[in-house]
Motif scaffolding. Structure first.
Motif, PDB file in Angstrom:
ATOM      1  N   TYR A  46      -5.753   8.980 -12.240  1.00 26.18           N
ATOM      2  CA  TYR A  46      -6.666   8.397 -11.245  1.00 26.18           C
ATOM      3  C   TYR A  46      -7.060   6.971 -11.608  1.00 26.18           C
ATOM      4  N   GLU A  47      -7.187   6.710 -12.889  1.00 28.81           N
ATOM      5  CA  GLU A  47      -7.472   5.340 -13.339  1.00 28.81           C
ATOM      6  C   GLU A  47      -6.439   4.375 -12.751  1.00 28.81           C
ATOM      7  N   GLY A  48      -5.173   4.825 -12.761  1.00 29.59           N
ATOM      8  CA  GLY A  48      -4.093   4.002 -12.205  1.00 29.59           C
ATOM      9  C   GLY A  48      -4.306   3.745 -10.717  1.00 29.59           C
ATOM     10  N   ILE A  49      -4.848   4.739 -10.016  1.00 29.63           N
ATOM     11  CA  ILE A  49      -5.054   4.585  -8.567  1.00 29.63           C
ATOM     12  C   ILE A  49      -6.186   3.593  -8.287  1.00 29.63           C
ATOM     13  N   ILE A  50      -7.335   3.780  -8.905  1.00 28.79           N
ATOM     14  CA  ILE A  50      -8.485   2.915  -8.578  1.00 28.79           C
ATOM     15  C   ILE A  50      -8.242   1.488  -9.091  1.00 28.79           C
ATOM     16  N   ASN A  51      -7.652   1.370 -10.278  1.00 27.25           N
ATOM     17  CA  ASN A  51      -7.359   0.023 -10.779  1.00 27.25           C
ATOM     18  C   ASN A  51      -6.289  -0.654  -9.928  1.00 27.25           C
ATOM     19  N   GLY A  52      -5.316   0.132  -9.485  1.00 28.14           N
ATOM     20  CA  GLY A  52      -4.263  -0.410  -8.632  1.00 28.14           C
ATOM     21  C   GLY A  52      -4.818  -0.862  -7.300  1.00 28.14           C
ATOM     22  N   CYS A  53      -5.765  -0.095  -6.774  1.00 22.88           N
ATOM     23  CA  CYS A  53      -6.391  -0.440  -5.489  1.00 22.88           C
ATOM     24  C   CYS A  53      -7.146  -1.767  -5.623  1.00 22.88           C
ATOM     25  N   GLU A  54      -7.914  -1.882  -6.702  1.00 26.82           N
ATOM     26  CA  GLU A  54      -8.675  -3.124  -6.892  1.00 26.82           C
ATOM     27  C   GLU A  54      -7.735  -4.322  -7.080  1.00 26.82           C
ATOM     28  N   ALA A  55      -6.692  -4.125  -7.870  1.00 25.19           N
ATOM     29  CA  ALA A  55      -5.761  -5.239  -8.135  1.00 25.19           C
ATOM     30  C   ALA A  55      -5.093  -5.710  -6.834  1.00 25.19           C
ATOM     31  N   LEU A  56      -4.717  -4.747  -5.993  1.00 24.92           N
ATOM     32  CA  LEU A  56      -4.085  -5.102  -4.708  1.00 24.92           C
ATOM     33  C   LEU A  56      -5.064  -5.833  -3.792  1.00 24.92           C
ATOM     34  N   LEU A  57      -6.304  -5.351  -3.749  1.00 26.57           N
ATOM     35  CA  LEU A  57      -7.307  -6.004  -2.900  1.00 26.57           C
ATOM     36  C   LEU A  57      -7.533  -7.442  -3.377  1.00 26.57           C
ATOM     37  N   ARG A  58      -7.615  -7.607  -4.700  1.00 24.41           N
ATOM     38  CA  ARG A  58      -7.805  -8.950  -5.262  1.00 24.41           C
ATOM     39  C   ARG A  58      -6.640  -9.864  -4.892  1.00 24.41           C
ATOM     40  N   ALA A 177     -12.682  -6.994   8.079  1.00 21.18           N
ATOM     41  CA  ALA A 177     -12.061  -7.054   6.750  1.00 21.18           C
ATOM     42  C   ALA A 177     -10.556  -6.892   6.882  1.00 21.18           C
ATOM     43  N   LEU A 178      -9.826  -7.643   6.131  1.00 21.81           N
ATOM     44  CA  LEU A 178      -8.355  -7.555   6.065  1.00 21.81           C
ATOM     45  C   LEU A 178      -7.663  -7.897   7.392  1.00 21.81           C
ATOM     46  N   SER A 179      -8.413  -8.448   8.356  1.00 19.58           N
ATOM     47  CA  SER A 179      -7.788  -8.779   9.639  1.00 19.58           C
ATOM     48  C   SER A 179      -7.189 -10.180   9.612  1.00 19.58           C
ATOM     49  N   ARG A 180      -7.604 -10.983   8.645  1.00 21.35           N
ATOM     50  CA  ARG A 180      -7.113 -12.349   8.486  1.00 21.35           C
ATOM     51  C   ARG A 180      -7.519 -12.852   7.097  1.00 21.35           C
ATOM     52  N   LEU A 251      -3.338  -0.894   1.502  1.00 25.92           N
ATOM     53  CA  LEU A 251      -3.120  -2.229   0.919  1.00 25.92           C
ATOM     54  C   LEU A 251      -1.639  -2.449   0.601  1.00 25.92           C
ATOM     55  N   GLU A 252      -0.965  -1.394   0.150  1.00 32.23           N
ATOM     56  CA  GLU A 252       0.483  -1.503  -0.102  1.00 32.23           C
ATOM     57  C   GLU A 252       1.221  -1.772   1.206  1.00 32.23           C
ATOM     58  N   TRP A 253       0.752  -1.138   2.284  1.00 24.76           N
ATOM     59  CA  TRP A 253       1.350  -1.357   3.607  1.00 24.76           C
ATOM     60  C   TRP A 253       1.147  -2.822   4.045  1.00 24.76           C
ATOM     61  N   ILE A 254      -0.066  -3.328   3.825  1.00 21.23           N
ATOM     62  CA  ILE A 254      -0.343  -4.727   4.212  1.00 21.23           C
ATOM     63  C   ILE A 254       0.557  -5.679   3.416  1.00 21.23           C
ATOM     64  N   LYS A 255       0.697  -5.386   2.130  1.00 21.56           N
ATOM     65  CA  LYS A 255       1.493  -6.284   1.281  1.00 21.56           C
ATOM     66  C   LYS A 255       2.991  -6.178   1.626  1.00 21.56           C
ATOM     67  N   ASN A 256       3.490  -4.947   1.681  1.00 18.49           N
ATOM     68  CA  ASN A 256       4.946  -4.773   1.761  1.00 18.49           C
ATOM     69  C   ASN A 256       5.495  -4.709   3.184  1.00 18.49           C
ATOM     70  N   VAL A 258       3.513  -5.452   6.280  1.00 21.02           N
ATOM     71  CA  VAL A 258       2.981  -6.511   7.148  1.00 21.02           C
ATOM     72  C   VAL A 258       3.342  -7.883   6.564  1.00 21.02           C
ATOM     73  N   GLY A 259       3.267  -7.991   5.249  1.00 23.95           N
ATOM     74  CA  GLY A 259       3.571  -9.271   4.603  1.00 23.95           C
ATOM     75  C   GLY A 259       2.336 -10.128   4.384  1.00 23.95           C
ATOM     76  N   GLY A 260       1.179  -9.481   4.192  1.00 22.25           N
ATOM     77  CA  GLY A 260      -0.040 -10.222   3.839  1.00 22.25           C
ATOM     78  C   GLY A 260      -0.920 -10.534   5.039  1.00 22.25           C
ATOM     79  N   LEU A 261      -2.053 -11.171   4.747  1.00 25.17           N
ATOM     80  CA  LEU A 261      -3.077 -11.359   5.787  1.00 25.17           C
ATOM     81  C   LEU A 261      -2.737 -12.456   6.789  1.00 25.17           C
ATOM     82  N   ASP A 262      -1.914 -13.418   6.407  1.00 19.46           N
ATOM     83  CA  ASP A 262      -1.517 -14.429   7.400  1.00 19.46           C
ATOM     84  C   ASP A 262      -0.679 -13.773   8.494  1.00 19.46           C
ATOM     85  N   ASN A 263       0.190 -12.851   8.088  1.00 19.93           N
ATOM     86  CA  ASN A 263       0.972 -12.106   9.080  1.00 19.93           C
ATOM     87  C   ASN A 263       0.094 -11.143   9.875  1.00 19.93           C
ATOM     88  N   MET A 264      -0.899 -10.604   9.194  1.00 21.81           N
ATOM     89  CA  MET A 264      -1.829  -9.699   9.892  1.00 21.81           C
ATOM     90  C   MET A 264      -2.531 -10.450  11.018  1.00 21.81           C
TER      91      MET A 264
END
Ligand SMILES: Cc1ncc(COP(=O)(O)O)c(C=O)c1O
Length: 306
Positions: A46-58, A177-180, A251-256, A258-264
């Motif tokens: 679970y540490e991997g999940i919460i830390n991964g979530c924060e790292a992706l958001l950052r 949030a995360l819309s742009r 967040l993985e979906w947005i990154k991989n 969608v291609g990030g917030l500019d594309n969003m």
């Protein structure tokens, strides 16, 4: 399988690929032999999940290092009290702009703890616009300046931020949030309930500049103290584990995908243009917001006829 289009502001639709992945991992998350719903929040997995979530958001929001990311509970509504309890300890004053129900609720709650000044309001026209703001009317020694950036119910958004100088700007971004892309460094605190744009209901994300942590009122309950959550990596108590896991998938979906917030933003602009274009040419329906303050996220409209 027939899935509906659900246009509700929130809880709202999640990407189908996220739902499928969550379903595929339901019984056995990455060989752990258990569901994320069942595992200890203190486990390595679970540490991997919460830390991964924060790292992706950052990464996706480009959050500077001098900001903490907190995963809290109690909904965005708890922040209406948590913000004054933690920040209103300098002059005991704060400025609020009333742009709808959520900003009004936040101001009312803050007024229980200090002087919550209303510097502008658009209530006179049913919150159909963002008031023009004059920095000369702002409280010079305010502990913070509060806005609701995107007004879910009334469909307005700030296209320009208030010029608050050294006074930290606090923004409720629950429905945008995360819309742009946003320049996080322009804010003291950004916060959002997740259920509109980020995840299922259950987690509230708070992005807070380091210097704003650590000055709570004496009456602040332990669970409402930002410092407690910052010092404990959002693990002072059991976090909403499964919601944070789904947020990581989003967040993985947005990154991989969608291609990030500019594309969003491009996707959102396309969808909003389609709807506003229709409303503007319709004899039957009309949008309620002045064109310059229209939200890309929430589009209220009326017929004007019973
Ligand atoms: C802008 C905004 N702020 C706050 C809230 C309240 O959020 P919660 O239900 O998570 O307390 C909502 C909607 O629910 C919202 O749209």
């Amino acid at each position: 399988m027939a899935r509906v289009y659900n246009f509700s502001a929130g809880p709202s639709m999640l990407p189908e690929s996220v739902l499928k992945r969550a379903a595929a991992e339901m019984l056995d998350y990455e060989g752990s032999g258990q569901s994320v719903m069942e595992m200890s929040h203190r486990s390595k997995v679970y540490e991997g999940i919460i830390n991964g979530c924060e790292a992706l958001l950052r990464e996706i929001m480009n959050i500077p290092d001098n900001y903490k990311v907190l995963f809290l509970q109690g909904g965005a509504s708890s922040q209406f009290a948590m913000i004054p309890m933690n920040l209103m300890t300098g002059s005991g004053k704060a400025d609020y702009v009333l742009t709808g129900q959520w900003a009004t609720k936040a101001q009312k709650e803050a007024a229980r703890y200090g002087q919550a000044n209303i510097v502008a309001s658009s209530k006179d026209k049913t919150f159909s616009y963002i008031p023009k703001l004059d920095p000369d009317t702002f409280t010079k020694d305010a502990d913070y300046f509060y806005i609701c950036m995107n007004n879910t119910i009334y469909g307005t958004v700030y296209h320009e931020l208030p010029q608050t100088g050294d006074v930290p700007l606090v923004a409720d971004i629950s429905s945008c949030a995360l819309s742009r892309t946003l320049d996080v460094s322009k804010f003291g605190i950004l916060y959002a309930g997740a259920q509109k744009n980020m995840a299922p209901a259950g987690v509230t994300v708070v992005i807070i500049r380091d210097d704003l942590i650590g000055h709570p009122m004496d009456i602040t309950p332990t669970m409402f103290n930002y410092q407690i959550h910052a010092d404990n990596g959002s693990m002072f108590n059991t976090p909403p584990c499964y919601t944070i896991y789904v947020m990581k998938l989003v967040l993985e979906w947005i990154k991989n995908e969608v291609g990030g917030l500019d594309n969003m933003l491009i996707r959102n602009q396309k969808k909003a243009d389609l709807l506003y274009g229709f409303l503007d040419s319709s004899n039957m329906f009309k949008g309620t917001v002045v064109p310059e303050d229209r939200s890309l996220m929430n589009v209220p409209f009326i017929t004007g006829h019973e």
